[in-house]
Design an enzyme around this catalytic site. Structure first.
Site, mmCIF file in Angstrom:
data_model
loop_
_atom_site.group_PDB
_atom_site.id
_atom_site.type_symbol
_atom_site.label_atom_id
_atom_site.label_comp_id
_atom_site.label_asym_id
_atom_site.label_seq_id
_atom_site.Cartn_x
_atom_site.Cartn_y
_atom_site.Cartn_z
ATOM 1 N N CYS A 2 0.857 -1.181 0.000
ATOM 2 C CA CYS A 2 0.000 0.000 0.000
ATOM 3 C C CYS A 2 0.888 1.225 0.000
ATOM 4 O O CYS A 2 2.101 1.138 0.193
ATOM 5 C CB CYS A 2 -0.912 0.027 1.233
ATOM 6 N N GLY A 28 -1.303 1.142 -4.824
ATOM 7 C CA GLY A 28 -2.615 0.616 -4.477
ATOM 8 C C GLY A 28 -3.706 1.347 -5.212
ATOM 9 O O GLY A 28 -3.763 2.580 -5.167
ATOM 10 N N ASN A 101 1.014 -0.127 5.869
ATOM 11 C CA ASN A 101 1.468 -0.892 4.707
ATOM 12 C C ASN A 101 2.165 -2.138 5.223
ATOM 13 O O ASN A 101 3.133 -2.053 5.981
ATOM 14 C CB ASN A 101 2.442 -0.051 3.867
ATOM 15 N N GLY A 102 1.669 -3.310 4.847
ATOM 16 C CA GLY A 102 2.276 -4.559 5.287
ATOM 17 C C GLY A 102 1.229 -5.592 5.629
ATOM 18 O O GLY A 102 0.074 -5.515 5.188
ATOM 19 N N TYR A 257 9.639 -4.532 -8.804
ATOM 20 C CA TYR A 257 8.363 -4.145 -9.401
ATOM 21 C C TYR A 257 7.622 -3.036 -8.674
ATOM 22 O O TYR A 257 7.092 -2.117 -9.290
ATOM 23 C CB TYR A 257 7.445 -5.375 -9.475
#
Length: 509
Positions: A2, A28, A101-102, A257
């Site tokens: 995210c 996201g 985020n995670g 990526y």
């Protein structure tokens, strides 16, 4: 993965938060949210959709205050309503909001502990709400009428003790300040910067440094693994290491990526890493396929361009843009279901037959995950007239589930799982397949920061750095998060998709 952001400002921060989320949109595309505070009240807007769709003019006007946090959501387990979009908010103690985020690997146990021992109710399936409530409980246990940096750091220390997995976090404590912290392994990225204004210093936290650049903040450094940084209401910065043990083990797939090429994370420039990935892959081709008959190197937009260009240069081959991308279609890998991924590939890319007709083509992509996109693109190249279609992946085979916040939970959905390189080539329809070696990928990243001893490469080697991932856990998340489960999760009992519209909410402090 995210995108998260947090700003302590000296002026309204709504526009800066919006602009920062636009820059982090690639992290996201499922949902977005902004929460601000003017010191007295909390203002929240979140909904499913892209940043530009979620926030209209009247929403922005309602997001008042000089500090706030924001989030762009990429779900690992679906997002069937805006209730699961972030930021999350709890009103006790003080008024706390979180953007995360995670992924927590002990979320179920924590949820049970919160209900049984901490007397807290979790209202969604999101582990981010669990993380927020763990922090809230620990802060309430040590702070009463007053809040000091010591209380904040004590609560973060307890979070590190209780929570397992990956978490980069920005938090707002209503009337008191902005907090950011990172898990003891530093798996997910988090940076901070500052800018000087006539009213004083402003601070910003973000998943990637590019968000700082765009908003004119000077990059200061990464938030260290296990560290917490707290900006209090007067603008004073407090930082402390809150984990008993910490080791920087950043996610290797960020450099393959996830991150934008113009970002700097953990001392490593993403763009330069991808150049080195191209160099090392070219060396492998020279070593293992010296008499190749490749006529042209063509990247699959966008992430692979840097590696592909360097490969073509080192191999002495022409580099051509053979695919035109529709900029209004999201990133295929992070779409929430296989059906959407299949549908979007042809909408996203169109092959120019003049670059393919009668040629032996080497297609280059950043990675191959499920193989869905790769097989369709190879077919498009053949339909455009290519004689032979070779395929190179700038990353090694993705063979194992990823549990730290990227949507690779189901081993059987990974095309490389249980297959040899030759079998994968047949599966995706390539005449030859060349993968990057893991040692070369690690070397390409480590060259940017030799002080990093280890990366999280679990999707490539199956070694989970947190040491708490069992086969039973992998089976549970595969059952809960495979594409079939997501499809069921998104469709209601009457067979229709259910969408809830979220309005701007205000909460008393």
């Amino acid at each position: 993965m995210c995108g998260i952001i947090g700003i302590f400002g000296r002026q309204p921060v709504n526009q800066s938060l919006y602009d920062g989320l636009l820059v982090l949109q690639h992290r996201g595309q499922d949902a977005a949210g902004i929460l601000t505070s003017d010191g007295q009240r909390i203002y929240l807007r979140k909904d499913n959709g892209l940043v530009s769709d979620v926030f209209q003019h009247h929403h922005m006007l309602a997001l008042r205050g000089e500090m706030g946090i924001g989030h762009t959501r990429y779900p690992t387990a679906g997002c069937d309503s805006p209730a699961e979009a972030q930021p999350f908010y709890v009103n006790s103690p003080f008024g706390l909001a979180l953007a995360h985020n995670g992924n927590l690997t002990n979320a179920e146990q924590l949820k049970n502990d919160l209900f049984r021992d901490d007397l807290r109710h979790i209202n969604t399936d999101s582990d981010s709400e669990i993380l927020l409530n763990v922090f809230a409980h620990e802060l309430q246990a040590c702070a009463r009428l007053r809040l000091s940096p010591e209380h904040v750091f004590k609560a973060v220390t307890a979070v590190h003790r209780r929570c397992r997995g990956a978490y980069a976090v920005t938090m707002l404590i209503a009337g008191f300040g902005i907090l950011a912290f990172r898990d003891p392994y530093g798996i997910r990225p988090l940076v901070y910067g500052q800018r000087e204004t006539e009213n004083g210093t402003e601070y910003m936290f973000a998943s990637e440094s590019v968000a700082l650049d765009v908003l004119g903040f000077k990059f200061v450094r990464d938030v260290a693994p296990g560290e917490a940084i707290y900006i209090d209401h007067s603008g004073e910065l407090h930082a402390r290491q809150c984990a008993e043990k910490s080791q920087l083990t950043p996610c290797l797939f960020e450099f393959v990526y996830l991150a934008r090429p113009d970002s700097l994370m953990d001392g490593i420039y993403v763009h330069k890493t991808r150049l080195r990935m191209g160099e090392r892959l070219a060396q492998k081709i020279k070593r293992e396929w010296p008499n190749n008959d490749i006529d042209v190197v063509i990247p699959i937009p966008d992430t692979s361009r840097t590696a592909a260009l360097q490969m073509a240069t080192d191999l002495g081959l022409p580099y051509r843009e053979g695919f035109i991308k529709n900029r209004y279609i999201g990133r295929t890998f992070i779409m929430p279901g296989q059906a959407q991924r299949k549908k979007s590939v042809r909408q996203k890319l169109n092959a120019m037959d003049v670059e393919f007709r009668g040629k032996n083509v080497l297609l280059v992509d950043d990675s191959i995950v499920r193989g869905t996109t790769s097989s369709q693109i190879i077919q498009m190249a053949r339909e455009a007239g290519a004689k032979q279609v070779y395929f190179a992946s700038a990353a090694p085979p993705v063979r194992y589930p990823y549990v730290y916040g990227i949507d690779m939970p189901s081993a059987h959905e990974l095309v490389a799982n249980g297959r040899t390189d030759e079998e994968i080539a047949r599966e995706i329809g390539a005449d030859r397949l060349i993968y990057q070696d893991l040692e070369d990928l690690i070397g390409a990243a480590r060259e940017g920061n030799p002080d990093i001893d280890r990366f999280d490469a679990s999707c490539f080697d199956g070694v989970y750095v947190t040491g708490d991932i069992s086969p039973d856990y992998l089976q549970r998340i595969e059952k809960a998060r495979n594409d079939a489960a997501k499809a069921d999760h998104r469709v209601g009992p009457d067979g229709n998709d259910h969408i809830v519209t979220a309005e701007v909410l205000t909460f008393p402090r």
